[in-house]
Design an enzyme around this catalytic site. Structure first.
Site, PDB file in Angstrom:
ATOM      1  N   CYS A   1      -4.014  -7.532   5.348  1.00 34.55           N
ATOM      2  CA  CYS A   1      -3.448  -6.569   4.505  1.00 34.55           C
ATOM      3  C   CYS A   1      -4.612  -5.840   3.781  1.00 34.55           C
ATOM      4  CB  CYS A   1      -2.474  -6.746   3.707  1.00 34.55           C
ATOM      5  SG  CYS A   1      -1.932  -5.619   2.607  1.00 34.55           S
TER       6      CYS A   1
ATOM      7  N   CYS B   1      -3.724  -4.920   0.179  1.00 34.32           N
ATOM      8  CA  CYS B   1      -3.473  -6.053  -0.619  1.00 34.32           C
ATOM      9  C   CYS B   1      -4.630  -6.706  -1.180  1.00 34.32           C
ATOM     10  CB  CYS B   1      -2.641  -7.065   0.088  1.00 34.32           C
ATOM     11  SG  CYS B   1      -1.083  -6.463   0.970  1.00 34.32           S
ATOM     12  N   ASP B   2      -5.639  -6.741  -0.163  1.00 35.36           N
ATOM     13  CA  ASP B   2      -6.713  -7.462  -0.229  1.00 35.36           C
ATOM     14  C   ASP B   2      -8.220  -6.894  -0.463  1.00 35.36           C
ATOM     15  OD1 ASP B   2      -5.123  -9.750  -0.704  1.00 35.36           O
ATOM     16  OD2 ASP B   2      -5.367 -10.269   1.700  1.00 35.36           O
TER      17      ASP B   2
END
Length: 205
Positions: free
Chosen positions: A28, A31-32
């Protein structure tokens, strides 16, 4: 009943991959991606999601390299053009990932094989984003509800209603596009409202 069983990211199934999730391997970018600011990273995949994530990651990283096992990308033309026109994206096509290489500080490379020559090499990287798709967690339904060709639950447009009255769905189990926490929360609120209306309607019958 509300189904919110989500979707599971597909993995490459190569050595070093699962062991380094959270230590340089991710599925992701939104997300990261921030954690790889100024780093060199690899995006594995050739579809729309891979092109989108590669483009997104150029906002943070010093280099984004797309690795795809085919010479030809599966992504739509508009997504390919967008990625190809991004000067911060480089390409390693027709190469099959073989192993995630890591040390004491996490991921430091991806071993790949050239599918034409058979030659193997290690591409240095600080992180690997695997973007080869998701599998909706719907197997347990055994065909009792209507699914699309991939296996995502089909809901009535603008609602959370499935093909069976009184059964609702929210989150990634019915979302094959956005797959974000905030969109899942929003669809959860929709499902709660739909359930309330369903119960109120059926109490009067």
């Amino acid at each position: 009943m509300v189904l919110s069983t989500g979707a599971s990211a597909k993995y490459l199934g190569i050595p070093g991959e699962k062991e380094n999730i959270g230590h340089g391997v991710s599925t992701c970018a939104t997300c990261d991606g921030f954690f790889f600011r100024g780093k060199k990273i690899i995006v594995v995949g050739g579809g729309d999601s891979a092109m989108e994530e590669a483009h997104f990651l150029t906002k943070f990283t010093s280099e984004v390299r797309v690795v795809n096992r085919r010479e030809v990308l599966r992504a739509s033309k508009i997504m390919q053009d967008r990625a190809c026109n991004n000067s911060r994206i480089t390409w390693s096509l027709n190469k099959t990932p073989l192993e995630v290489v890591a040390g004491s500080n996490g991921v430091n490379g991806l071993k790949v094989r050239n599918n034409t020559t058979g030659e193997e090499e290690i591409i240095e990287t600080d992180g690997i984003f695997v973007t080869i798709g998701h599998t909706p967690n719907t197997k347990f339904l055994n065909g009792q509800l209507e699914l699309d060709e991939v296996g995502y639950l089909i809901v009535k447009p603008g609602t959370s209603e499935t093909s069976i009255p009184g059964v609702f769905a929210c989150g990634d189990v019915k979302d094959n596009k956005y797959r974000q926490a905030i969109t899942a929360v929003g669809s959860g609120a929709m499902a709660a409202i739909d359930v309330e209306k369903f119960l109120e309607h059926n109490e009067n019958h």
